[in-house]
Design a protein around this motif. Structure first.
Motif, mmCIF file in Angstrom:
data_model
loop_
_atom_site.group_PDB
_atom_site.id
_atom_site.type_symbol
_atom_site.label_atom_id
_atom_site.label_comp_id
_atom_site.label_asym_id
_atom_site.label_seq_id
_atom_site.Cartn_x
_atom_site.Cartn_y
_atom_site.Cartn_z
ATOM 1 N N ALA A 122 -0.389 5.891 14.185
ATOM 2 C CA ALA A 122 -1.324 6.995 13.918
ATOM 3 C C ALA A 122 -0.862 7.699 12.650
ATOM 4 O O ALA A 122 0.244 8.245 12.606
ATOM 5 C CB ALA A 122 -1.329 7.962 15.092
ATOM 6 N N VAL A 123 -1.671 7.665 11.600
ATOM 7 C CA VAL A 123 -1.267 8.230 10.309
ATOM 8 C C VAL A 123 -2.108 9.432 9.897
ATOM 9 O O VAL A 123 -1.714 10.195 9.016
ATOM 10 C CB VAL A 123 -1.282 7.160 9.195
ATOM 11 N N ALA A 124 -3.293 9.588 10.517
ATOM 12 C CA ALA A 124 -4.190 10.670 10.098
ATOM 13 C C ALA A 124 -5.270 10.863 11.144
ATOM 14 O O ALA A 124 -5.306 10.149 12.157
ATOM 15 C CB ALA A 124 -4.821 10.327 8.749
ATOM 16 N N LYS A 125 -6.142 11.865 10.891
ATOM 17 C CA LYS A 125 -7.294 12.097 11.756
ATOM 18 C C LYS A 125 -8.576 12.157 10.924
ATOM 19 O O LYS A 125 -8.574 12.694 9.808
ATOM 20 C CB LYS A 125 -7.103 13.385 12.554
ATOM 21 N N VAL A 127 -2.824 7.206 0.836
ATOM 22 C CA VAL A 127 -2.714 5.839 0.303
ATOM 23 C C VAL A 127 -1.415 5.236 0.820
ATOM 24 O O VAL A 127 -0.346 5.849 0.720
ATOM 25 C CB VAL A 127 -2.732 5.808 -1.248
ATOM 26 N N ILE A 128 -1.508 4.030 1.399
ATOM 27 C CA ILE A 128 -0.333 3.318 1.927
ATOM 28 C C ILE A 128 -0.165 2.011 1.157
ATOM 29 O O ILE A 128 -1.118 1.258 0.971
ATOM 30 C CB ILE A 128 -0.480 3.044 3.443
ATOM 31 N N ASP A 129 1.070 1.775 0.722
ATOM 32 C CA ASP A 129 1.445 0.589 -0.067
ATOM 33 C C ASP A 129 1.914 -0.498 0.901
ATOM 34 O O ASP A 129 2.836 -0.285 1.682
ATOM 35 C CB ASP A 129 2.574 1.054 -1.011
ATOM 36 N N HIS A 130 1.265 -1.669 0.847
ATOM 37 C CA HIS A 130 1.619 -2.773 1.759
ATOM 38 C C HIS A 130 2.379 -3.897 1.054
ATOM 39 O O HIS A 130 2.578 -4.964 1.625
ATOM 40 C CB HIS A 130 0.356 -3.335 2.426
ATOM 41 N N GLY A 131 2.777 -3.646 -0.200
ATOM 42 C CA GLY A 131 3.555 -4.644 -0.927
ATOM 43 C C GLY A 131 2.720 -5.478 -1.878
ATOM 44 O O GLY A 131 1.522 -5.663 -1.673
ATOM 45 N N PHE A 132 3.347 -5.942 -2.956
ATOM 46 C CA PHE A 132 2.726 -6.841 -3.937
ATOM 47 C C PHE A 132 1.455 -6.241 -4.550
ATOM 48 O O PHE A 132 0.555 -6.973 -4.960
ATOM 49 C CB PHE A 132 2.388 -8.196 -3.301
ATOM 50 N N HIS A 161 -5.474 4.710 12.291
ATOM 51 C CA HIS A 161 -4.288 3.860 12.399
ATOM 52 C C HIS A 161 -4.019 3.138 11.077
ATOM 53 O O HIS A 161 -4.966 2.716 10.404
ATOM 54 C CB HIS A 161 -4.498 2.818 13.503
ATOM 55 N N ALA A 162 -2.743 2.972 10.747
ATOM 56 C CA ALA A 162 -2.384 2.208 9.543
ATOM 57 C C ALA A 162 -2.845 0.766 9.721
ATOM 58 O O ALA A 162 -2.575 0.149 10.756
ATOM 59 C CB ALA A 162 -0.876 2.252 9.325
ATOM 60 N N VAL A 163 -3.525 0.222 8.717
ATOM 61 C CA VAL A 163 -4.099 -1.125 8.838
ATOM 62 C C VAL A 163 -3.030 -2.207 8.744
ATOM 63 O O VAL A 163 -3.246 -3.347 9.168
ATOM 64 C CB VAL A 163 -5.223 -1.372 7.803
ATOM 65 N N ALA A 164 -1.884 -1.857 8.172
ATOM 66 C CA ALA A 164 -0.743 -2.771 8.078
ATOM 67 C C ALA A 164 0.494 -1.895 7.887
ATOM 68 O O ALA A 164 0.372 -0.714 7.563
ATOM 69 C CB ALA A 164 -0.911 -3.727 6.896
ATOM 70 N N ALA A 165 1.663 -2.473 8.069
ATOM 71 C CA ALA A 165 2.889 -1.724 7.809
ATOM 72 C C ALA A 165 2.981 -1.409 6.321
ATOM 73 O O ALA A 165 2.375 -2.108 5.496
ATOM 74 C CB ALA A 165 4.098 -2.547 8.238
#
Ligand SMILES: [Zn+2]
Length: 288
Positions: free
Chosen positions: A246-249, A216-221, A194-198
């Motif tokens: 759900a973003v991956a397995k 890799v997910i960008d959460h800002g700043f 699961h994505a840890v944050a939007a």
């Protein structure tokens, strides 16, 4: 008594009460210099700050992004020195220099000697590939998006036994290896991540040499999360994701011994301790 300017709604604050127990609150007394820091003033820690609108901030001489409400985020790497210098420049020209004490940590260091040399250094062709892939990850962590998704407390992407921690390092035949910057959570092959944050997906690589399928997910700043050794990626570059999506397995791709998730939190180039930033893992049946 210290006064805190809440950055979160009451319900969010309530939910994150456990996380806040480890938080450090700091308030400078004069109202014109108001500065609140919430988070972990230690190596691997992330700190969310609030000051007045229009204040410019430097951390250790590097400019820090501050939004129009005076919110900002800073982080401290694995080997950050015992103090950090936060400089605030107020709109009226006043300058405040605040020395922060950064708690120093001890990391598990394992020394192994007498290994055959080929087990210690990768062959040159592989070293080239590893370097090229590292540059892709670096680029994915360099975004400075003006969206404050990281203000909301992070969740754990999977739960399970922790098999590797932040900061540990092996020294093979006297040569220090890269420290381990992730938190390894053992979970069965195919477990949903699961994505840890939007955020916005910045890297979705199907197979890197060391980290396998990597997200890799960008959460800002400059705050980003990384997910390594995946068996499947369910999102694409540029996609907006919500917290908990759900973003991956879970998989065992790349250089690993078995299925697990290695997940990380970064502040630009600085690797933070995801377990410290996310707080204690919630209780689950799989965590036995
Ligand atoms: Zn790992």
């Amino acid at each position: 008594m210290m006064k805190c300017v809440p950055l979160l709604s009451r319900s969010q604050l309530h939910k994150s009460a456990g996380w806040l127990l480890t938080a450090v609150l700091l308030l400078l007394s004069t109202p014109l210099q108001a500065l609140v820091l919430r988070g972990q003033l230690q190596q691997g820690g992330m700190v969310i700050g609030q000051t007045r609108a229009g204040v410019r901030i430097d951390l250790d001489g590097q400019p820090v992004r501050v939004n129009k409400d005076g919110h900002f985020v800073i982080g401290f790497g694995r080997s950050h020195p015992a103090t950090a210098l936060l400089t605030l420049r107020y709109p009226d020209g006043r300058l405040l220099k605040k020395r922060l004490v950064i708690v120093q940590r001890n990391y598990a260091i394992q020394r192994i000697n007498g290994l055959p040399e080929k087990k210690v250094s990768p062959p040159p062709a592989l070293a080239k590939r590893i370097h090229a892939e590292a540059l892709q990850v670096k680029a994915a962590r360099a975004y400075n998006t003006d969206l404050p998704w990281f203000f909301k407390p992070f969740i754990w992407p999977v739960t399970g036994p922790i098999t590797g921690v932040y900061g540990s390092q092996r020294i093979l035949n006297g040569k220090p290896r890269w420290p381990h910057y992730g938190v390894d959570v053992a979970a069965p092959m195919g477990t949903v991540v699961h994505a840890v944050a939007a955020g916005i997906v910045r890297l979705a690589h199907p197979g890197m040499y060391l980290s396998g399928a990597t997200l890799v997910i960008d959460h800002g700043f400059g705050v980003s999360s990384s997910y390594l050794h995946l068996s499947k990626i369910l999102v694409h570059v540029g996609q907006r994701v919500r917290q908990g999506q759900a973003v991956a397995k879970v998989g065992s791709s790349g250089r690993v011994t078995g299925p697990h998730l290695d997940w990380r939190i970064n502040w630009f180039k600085t690797r933070l301790d995801a377990a410290l930033v996310a707080g204690p893992m919630p209780d689950t049946k799989t965590a036995n």
